[in-house]
Write a protein that holds these residues in place. Structure first.
Motif, PDB file in Angstrom:
ATOM      1  N   ALA A 215     -42.043  64.762  11.007  1.00 19.54           N
ATOM      2  CA  ALA A 215     -42.462  63.885  10.278  1.00 19.54           C
ATOM      3  C   ALA A 215     -41.869  62.563  11.055  1.00 19.54           C
ATOM      4  O   ALA A 215     -42.394  61.748  11.330  1.00 19.54           O
ATOM      5  CB  ALA A 215     -42.670  64.068   9.395  1.00 19.54           C
ATOM      6  N   CYS A 216     -40.571  62.547  11.443  1.00 17.33           N
ATOM      7  CA  CYS A 216     -40.251  61.805  12.096  1.00 17.33           C
ATOM      8  C   CYS A 216     -40.924  61.211  13.483  1.00 17.33           C
ATOM      9  O   CYS A 216     -41.252  60.101  13.452  1.00 17.33           O
ATOM     10  CB  CYS A 216     -38.753  61.598  11.790  1.00 17.33           C
ATOM     11  SG  CYS A 216     -37.919  61.403  10.570  1.00 17.33           S
ATOM     12  N   MET A 217     -40.966  62.218  13.863  1.00 18.51           N
ATOM     13  CA  MET A 217     -41.204  62.003  15.438  1.00 18.51           C
ATOM     14  C   MET A 217     -42.208  61.877  15.689  1.00 18.51           C
ATOM     15  O   MET A 217     -43.152  60.070  15.717  1.00 18.51           O
ATOM     16  CB  MET A 217     -41.684  63.130  16.111  1.00 18.51           C
ATOM     17  CG  MET A 217     -41.327  63.065  17.746  1.00 18.51           C
ATOM     18  SD  MET A 217     -42.017  64.663  18.069  1.00 18.51           S
ATOM     19  CE  MET A 217     -42.987  66.266  17.912  1.00 18.51           C
ATOM     20  N   HIS A 218     -43.510  61.872  14.895  1.00 15.33           N
ATOM     21  CA  HIS A 218     -45.227  61.961  14.411  1.00 15.33           C
ATOM     22  C   HIS A 218     -45.197  60.052  14.328  1.00 15.33           C
ATOM     23  O   HIS A 218     -45.545  59.559  14.542  1.00 15.33           O
ATOM     24  CB  HIS A 218     -45.798  62.389  14.187  1.00 15.33           C
ATOM     25  CG  HIS A 218     -46.311  63.443  14.291  1.00 15.33           C
ATOM     26  ND1 HIS A 218     -46.195  64.001  15.905  1.00 15.33           N
ATOM     27  CD2 HIS A 218     -45.845  65.416  14.135  1.00 15.33           C
ATOM     28  CE1 HIS A 218     -46.237  65.630  16.129  1.00 15.33           C
ATOM     29  NE2 HIS A 218     -46.316  65.972  15.213  1.00 15.33           N
ATOM     30  N   GLU A 219     -44.171  60.026  12.993  1.00 11.42           N
ATOM     31  CA  GLU A 219     -43.915  58.510  12.312  1.00 11.42           C
ATOM     32  C   GLU A 219     -43.260  57.659  13.751  1.00 11.42           C
ATOM     33  O   GLU A 219     -44.075  56.393  13.179  1.00 11.42           O
ATOM     34  CB  GLU A 219     -43.847  58.650  10.889  1.00 11.42           C
ATOM     35  CG  GLU A 219     -43.456  57.299   9.931  1.00 11.42           C
ATOM     36  CD  GLU A 219     -45.100  56.572  10.143  1.00 11.42           C
ATOM     37  OE1 GLU A 219     -44.739  55.410   9.162  1.00 11.42           O
ATOM     38  OE2 GLU A 219     -45.801  57.382  10.214  1.00 11.42           O
ATOM     39  N   SER A 220     -42.949  57.959  14.475  1.00  9.61           N
ATOM     40  CA  SER A 220     -42.124  57.154  15.011  1.00  9.61           C
ATOM     41  C   SER A 220     -43.393  56.960  15.955  1.00  9.61           C
ATOM     42  O   SER A 220     -43.413  55.454  16.343  1.00  9.61           O
ATOM     43  CB  SER A 220     -40.615  57.483  15.917  1.00  9.61           C
ATOM     44  OG  SER A 220     -40.178  56.438  17.007  1.00  9.61           O
TER      45      SER A 220
END
Length: 545
Positions: A399-404
């Motif tokens: 989730a963090c990777m995709h949102e970044s």
């Protein structure tokens, strides 16, 4: 005169502004407002012709007469261009969009890109014209596509071979004639079939152990100084990962040489000319390219000496497949020059994009401590040694990777060229039309991403996760790579290294969060040739390590 021209430019922009919310395929006012631009510019150029003819007749010298005549001829040529564009508007071969005056518009475009205004400019254009509009780009007219349906249409045409890749000329030169990124049609499909199996998610797990080892060594190096590091170190890190995965053990001297030449080579991407004039960015970039290819030539020769065709590394690495790959008739697929061009392309695809991805992730985590805490807790629960399946299914990490990536996609879009006349949304686009698909526009679509300008990793969490927020869920799965999340492009030219890029970011993020406390300072926006953040960071080893 300059003040008057500025005033005219301002007036044209106001007059050409269409009614908000009207769709170009059915809005007559929008077509008329676009025609107004060409009418006013034609009148202005006609005045230039009249003035230049009068000045030429009154000239007292042959030189003055010649200059005024040339100005008149140039203005006539511009009138022809405006008439051609107006006819295209009337015949529905060109969607709405303000194109502007030559030279001024190019200066403005470069200023917009370098000042960070490109996303704002695209958002304004979407608000005024919808997701399909025309824009001027380096002397030409491109068709910008920014909606899910628009990108789907373009990517489908790419698969049907109705469009082909269309890099700006300077980038095409720097990549080289043999690069897969420069290919279209049958040869491109052949190269993709050769390379795709070795970038598939299952295959890239072969690189996990070497990737993890290199990552741990680099983290220890960065933390041991006790000082803040520039995110520029991520560029060297990306080269080391590629080198270790392709050639085996890392040769520091070779890495430094490649890194230094790569920076010069990338400088050619913002060249304003494709002529190799000594001292220009494109000339220096091409010289750096030659030095990189010479280095790669030696590395390939060494790889072949150490790894014969039947060896394990020849069968399980992308380098081995590029060198020894054969077609159905058992013939070698690539010449040495083609191999070097494609290795250079692979380094290019991962070098600055990796740097921007890591730096942007750390920046957003530093600005969102709750997300950083959740990621640290999840990372500490992962088993040792790291397992690819666990990394792939870690919800907070993903989730963090995709949102970044959604907030700051490393690449803002791509180019395609029609190879046949094609129709879309009531428009007929001629063979040779250049399309510029935007990644910024879908990822900032408020109908897809609520509060799109805010980092919120919960929008990508699964429903059964404790941090899940139903009001933020748009039902989008980034792993599918659809046109609502086109970070890695699409069509037959979608990014080959997607799985590799995801794995390296997962490994680095987990190792950082699992073993170090992270401080971030001095964030600075970077915009071109890659999009993201430049930061300074400091790693402090946790006490129980």
């Amino acid at each position: 005169p300059f003040l008057n021209l500025s005033l005219e430019l301002y007036c044209i922009k106001i007059m050409c502004r269409p009614h908000h919310g009207r769709h170009p395929s059915s809005s007559a006012p929008m077509i008329w407002s676009s025609l107004v631009e060409h009418i006013i510019k034609t009148i202005l150029y006609t005045l230039f012709v009249i003035h230049s003819v009068q000045s030429a007749l009154r000239s007292s010298t042959a030189f003055s007469c010649a200059i005024n005549s040339l100005i008149g001829l140039f203005a006539l040529w511009m009138i022809k261009g405006e008439v051609d564009l107006a006819i295209k508007r009337i015949r529905r071969k060109l969607p709405p969009g303000y194109l502007g005056f030559p030279v001024y518009r190019e200066i403005k475009l470069l200023r917009t890109i370098t000042s960070g205004g490109i996303q704002h400019a695209l958002s304004n254009a979407r608000r005024n014209y919808g997701t399909l509009f025309a824009q001027s780009f380096l002397g030409g007219v491109n068709i910008v596509l920014g909606g899910q349906d628009d990108l789907m249409w373009l990517f489908n045409n790419d698969r049907k071979a109705l469009t082909e890749i269309a890099w700006p000329p300077n980038i095409a030169m720097l990549l080289g004639p043999g690069a897969v990124a420069n290919q279209s049609g049958k040869y491109h499909r052949t190269l993709r079939r050769l390379m795709e199996p070795y970038f598939a998610p299952k295959f890239v797990t072969n690189y996990l152990s070497s990737m993890d080892r290199t990552t741990m060594e680099e983290l220890d190096r960065w933390s041991s100084s006790g000082e803040f590091q520039s995110s520029e170190v991520f560029k060297m890190y990306a080269l080391k990962l590629f080198y270790a995965s392709s050639f085996g053990r890392v040769d520091e001297d070779v890495i430094v040489t490649l890194h230094d030449n790569f920076k010069i080579w990338l400088g050619g991407f913002i060249a304003v000319t494709i002529k190799r004039i000594p001292g220009t960015a494109i000339d220096e970039g091409m010289k750096a390219r030659d030095r990189i290819l010479n280095t790669l030539d030696r590395l390939i020769e060494k790889f072949m000496e150490e790894n014969p065709e039947e060896s394990e590394r020849s069968q399980t690495t992308i380098m081995g497949r590029l060198i020894y790959g054969k077609d159905k008739d058992n013939n070698r697929m690539m010449t040495r020059d083609e191999i070097k061009d494609n290795v250079l392309t692979l380094i290019f695809a991962g070098h600055d994009t990796t740097y921007a991805s890591i730096a942007s992730l750390l920046y957003h985590l530093s600005q969102n401590p709750d997300a950083m805490k959740a990621l640290a807790e999840e990372s500490s629960s992962l088993s040792e040694p790291l397992k690819s399946e666990e990394l792939k299914n870690a919800p907070v990490l993903n989730a963090c990777m995709h949102e970044s990536w959604r907030m700051d996609p490393p690449a803002g879009g791509g180019f395609r060229k029609a190879v046949k006349d094609i129709q879309y949304k009531g428009y007929s686009f001629d063979n040779g039309t250049i399309f510029n698909y935007s990644i910024f526009l879908p990822t900032t679509d408020e109908s897809l991403y609520k509060n799109h300008d805010k980092f919120n990793m919960t929008r990508f969490l699964p429903k059964d996760h404790p941090l899940y927020q139903a009001e933020m869920d748009a039902g989008i799965d980034p792993l599918q790579g659809r046109t609502n999340y086109p970070i890695f492009g699409g069509g037959s030219h979608a990014c080959l290294g997607k799985a590799f890029a995801q794995l390296e970011l997962r490994v680095l993020a987990v190792r950082m969060m699992k073993h170090y406390k992270i401080e971030v300072r001095n964030p600075q926006r970077i915009l071109f040739p890659i999009n993201g953040w430049n930061i300074e960071f400091k790693l402090t080893k946790m006490k129980d390590e």
